[in-house]
Write a protein that holds these residues in place. Structure first.
Motif, short mmCIF file in Angstrom:
data_model
loop_
_atom_site.label_atom_id
_atom_site.label_comp_id
_atom_site.label_asym_id
_atom_site.label_seq_id
_atom_site.Cartn_x
_atom_site.Cartn_y
_atom_site.Cartn_z
N ALA A 65 0.85 -1.20 0.00
CA ALA A 65 0.00 0.00 0.00
C ALA A 65 0.88 1.25 0.00
CB ALA A 65 -0.92 0.00 1.21
N ALA A 66 0.79 2.01 -1.09
CA ALA A 66 1.58 3.25 -1.20
C ALA A 66 0.78 4.44 -0.71
CB ALA A 66 2.01 3.46 -2.65
N VAL A 67 -0.53 4.42 -0.91
CA VAL A 67 -1.41 5.49 -0.47
C VAL A 67 -2.67 4.87 0.12
CG1 VAL A 67 -2.76 7.51 -1.14
CG2 VAL A 67 -0.56 7.08 -2.25
N THR A 68 -3.08 5.34 1.28
CA THR A 68 -4.32 4.87 1.91
C THR A 68 -5.18 6.08 2.23
OG1 THR A 68 -3.19 2.96 2.88
CG2 THR A 68 -5.32 3.59 3.83
N PHE A 69 -6.45 5.99 1.86
CA PHE A 69 -7.33 7.14 2.08
C PHE A 69 -7.62 7.31 3.57
CE2 PHE A 69 -11.37 9.28 2.60
CZ PHE A 69 -11.22 10.37 1.74
N GLN A 70 -7.58 8.56 4.00
CA GLN A 70 -7.93 8.89 5.37
C GLN A 70 -9.29 9.57 5.40
OE1 GLN A 70 -6.02 7.89 7.95
NE2 GLN A 70 -4.68 6.97 6.38
N PRO A 71 -10.24 9.07 6.19
CA PRO A 71 -11.58 9.68 6.25
C PRO A 71 -11.49 11.16 6.60
CG PRO A 71 -11.55 7.58 7.40
CD PRO A 71 -10.12 7.90 7.07
#
Length: 722
Positions: free
Chosen positions: A583-589
């Motif tokens: 995982a290079a980018v993970t969305f943050q709420p």
């Protein structure tokens, strides 16, 4: 700068040398000429040498100047004239050769490295090799978009000039000669790039070309990748499609982007929004070209790197339920107009973090249609009114009258400003003329609802209750002598993101509209009498009619705000994974807003919404058929009245009531009543979302795109029912 200085110094030295040579030559010529002139001293000297005076006198009488040695000097100074000519000619020659020498020195010594570099650049050319795009997965790892291998016949640019080879390619591939020629003449991918002659070529034709390579010089077969959609039109509006890069794409490309002519780029959906993530890195093919630009040989080649994979928040099983249910309702035979309604949209969102679990819009399209370019005929069909615009994502870009789904928010405004409370009641007789204008406004239930409190007004969607609320707001406004803002009612709705973009990661999101006196005056600037804000504007707006416009996505976000007290930013990206599957980018709420609403008022509206399904036989039946208890659902129906078409059906709900997880919004264009048409869709979709949340495997199948066919739709025209 350095080269210019050197050129100046060399030129000055050359000029100095030329001048020095000219002076030396002139001095030499003067020194080599001796002239003896008449004088008395000279004659005396000659007499002393015992030379006869007679001879001297004869010479004097003859008019000649006595000389000592050498031939006679020409009369009139002709020797001086010739010497000047030779001097000028020599100086000119020296100047020319000096300038040439200076230029030669500059080219060979001063600028040699620059010319060598330019020669190499003309000789060697780098040609980009397109990279395979990354995959797109749902939240559970189901591949929604992949790449597939395609045997592709490509040819060097110079093959376009070989008519015999073009004829052979046409015969073997079954492609018209004119088409083959046009494809080879296409320079959009670069002058030295190989041109695609045909894709998805059969193994038989590939074998023939390979075995007879002597008959196809400059022609090769490559195994390229193109986009593949295992489930057809599933989530088409979310996924989007790709197409060849255009001149406009190149103008608008971001810095450090590797987009080049000939590439496939995202044109819509997440393919467009996350194009740089999916695109990958080009390979490089270094070729040697001759003076005519023809490729002589390939010097080196580096392989392209596939783009990163995109993992979305969608759940494939829920998405399939959405797409399949809309299609079965609107076009059961594949033809719009043979079912109920003519178009529709559904949004399913996780209220806890804003994740979009499913988003559907019908009619839809098959992204595969755009692979390799779409024909003008298909494009014209998709753009026509008769096809009902399958390329339009109605969930984010369709703006509609909110109808009674708006009452939850105007109701909160009434509670805030004291025009409603838990104990107050109203009497509905089926009609209302509070302004005493003679322009009677009707409730959807013509016989009237009788006496209702605030909860009853929402549960039964009574228009008269909300007309009274709007009446109170209008006369409390400063324009009518009151102390309240003229936009106090609108301000509460705006808190829930109506009239604003939600910021979802999809292109072309519609903002919608919450009408105000300022907006109306500007809209009717050319007809000022129509731009006056009247009480009827407020009574229309309070029930979601008139000039109110919302999108299905806005309704979902707003009801999520009622469910939790927070408005979450809707998003489709879950994470980006690189080539190592890390995982290079993970969305943050992200919380868009926490509306300033008292817990008491919010609880009152929630209780009212929780009472809607149990009070409606149609909704109760729909939820029970899906295995859901109606008392665990909070929902609101709506029917948007239209002038020239059937009414539009609305439904919004969230569940479970005590611990909300998902919110669903449904719109069906010309669907009629919300409870009758949109409600059952909402129930089915909510059941699918809750089942997926519990880990139950759901069905995922192929969805067909719209054919564009339609017949004239004739609805029931029963009028508003909620």
């Amino acid at each position: 700068m350095v080269a210019a200085i050197l050129y100046g110094i060399l030129g000055a030295l050359a000029l100095a040398a030329i001048v020095a040579v000219a002076i030396a030559i002139r001095a030499r010529l003067r020194a080599g000429r001796v002239v003896v002139r008449h004088s008395r001293a000279t004659l005396n000297s000659i007499q002393n040498l015992d030379v006869s005076s007679a001879s001297v006198d004869e010479a004097s009488h003859a008019g000649a100047e006595p000389r000592v040695g050498g031939p006679p000097t020409p009369a009139g100074g002709s020797t001086d004239h010739l010497s000047a000519r030779f001097l000028a000619l020599g100086a000119l020659a020296a100047t020319v050769f000096g300038a040439l020498a200076t230029r030669l020195f500059g080219m060979q010594v001063v600028s040699s490295e620059g010319y060598r570099r330019q020669a190499n650049e003309n000789k060697y050319i780098d040609v980009a090799t397109p990279a395979p795009r990354g995959y797109i997965f749902d939240a559970d790892g189901v591949a929604l978009v992949k790449n597939r291998s395609s045997l592709t016949v490509v040819a060097d640019a110079e093959v376009a000039d070989d008519r015999d080879v073009l004829m052979r390619l046409s015969a073997v591939l079954g492609v018209p000669y004119s088409v083959v020629r046009a494809r080879l003449a296409d320079t959009s991918s670069g002058a030295q790039s190989q041109r695609v002659v045909d894709a998805d070529v059969s193994l038989r034709n590939v074998a023939f070309i390979t075995e007879h390579s002597d008959a196809f010089p400059g022609v090769t077969v490559q195994n390229r990748t193109i986009r593949s959609y295992p489930y057809g039109a599933l989530a088409a509006h979310v996924l989007g499609y790709t197409g060849s890069v255009s001149a406009d794409d190149l103008k608008e490309k971001p810095q450090n982007s590797q987009i080049e002519l000939g590439d496939d780029v995202g044109k819509s959906g997440v393919e467009y929004v996350y194009d740089r993530v999916l695109a990958g890195e080009h390979g490089k093919r270094r070729v040697m070209a001759d003076a005519n630009g023809r490729v002589v040989r390939v010097v080196s080649e580096t392989q392209p790197l596939r783009g990163s994979d995109l993992h979305l928040t969608l759940r494939a099983s829920v998405q399939y339920t959405v797409d399949r249910t809309l299609a079965d309702l609107i076009a059961p035979d594949g033809v719009i107009g043979t079912g109920t309604g003519v178009a529709g949209a559904v949004v399913v969102m996780d209220v806890r973090d804003g994740s979009i679990v499913a988003m559907g819009s019908y009619p839809t399209f098959a992204p595969e249609t755009f692979t390799g370019g779409i024909s003008q005929d298909v494009w014209d069909l998709y753009s026509s009114a008769s096809s009902h615009h399958p390329l339009l994502n109605r969930a984010t870009s369709g703006a509609y009258a909110a109808a009674s789904t708006f009452k939850s928010f105007t109701g909160l405004a009434a509670l805030r400003h004291g025009f409603a409370d838990a104990g107050r009641t109203w009497t509905c007789t089926g009609s209302w003329d509070g302004f005493r204008s003679g322009d009677v406004q009707k409730c959807w239930l013509k016989s009237g609802h009788g006496t209702l409190n605030f909860e009853g007004g929402i549960i039964h969607s009574c228009d008269v209750v909300f007309y009274e609320i709007a009446y109170g707001f209008f006369f409390a406004g400063v324009s009518q002598g009151g102390r309240l803002s003229d936009t106090a009612l609108q301000e509460e709705a705006i808190k829930y993101r109506f009239g604003q973009a939600t910021g979802i990661d999809l292109p072309s999101e519609e903002k919608g509209r919450v009408p105000t006196p300022e907006w109306k005056a500007a809209y009717w600037a050319d007809v000022p009498t129509e731009g006056v804000w009247r009480g009827g504007d407020l009574t229309n707006m309070v029930i979601g009619q008139g000039d109110v416009l919302v999108t299905p996505l806005q309704v979902a976000v707003a009801y999520g705000g009622i469910a939790t007290g927070r408005l979450m930013k809707p998003h489709l990206l879950k994470e980006v994974r690189n080539g190592r599957n890390a995982a290079a980018v993970t969305f943050q709420p992200e919380v868009l807003a926490e509306p300033d609403v008292s817990d008491e008022h919010l609880s009152l509206v929630r209780r009212a919404l929780n009472g809607v399904a149990p009070a409606s036989p149609a909704l109760s039946k729909a939820f029970r058929e899906q295995g859901l208890d109606p008392t665990t659902i909070a929902c609101k129906t709506g029917t948007a009245e239209m002038v020239e078409t059937e009414d539009y059906a609305w439904f919004a709900c969230y569940a479970p009531f005590d611990e909300p997880r998902y919110v669903v919004s449904v719109l069906v264009e010309e669907g009629g009543g919300g409870a009758a048409t949109a409600g059952p869709i909402g129930a089915k979709v909510m059941a699918a979302a809750l089942a997926a949340d519990e880990g139950e495997p759901g069905k995922v199948g192929r969805v067909e795109g719209s054919t564009g066919e339609s017949v004239r739709y004739v609805g029931a025209r029963a009028g508003r029912t909620d």
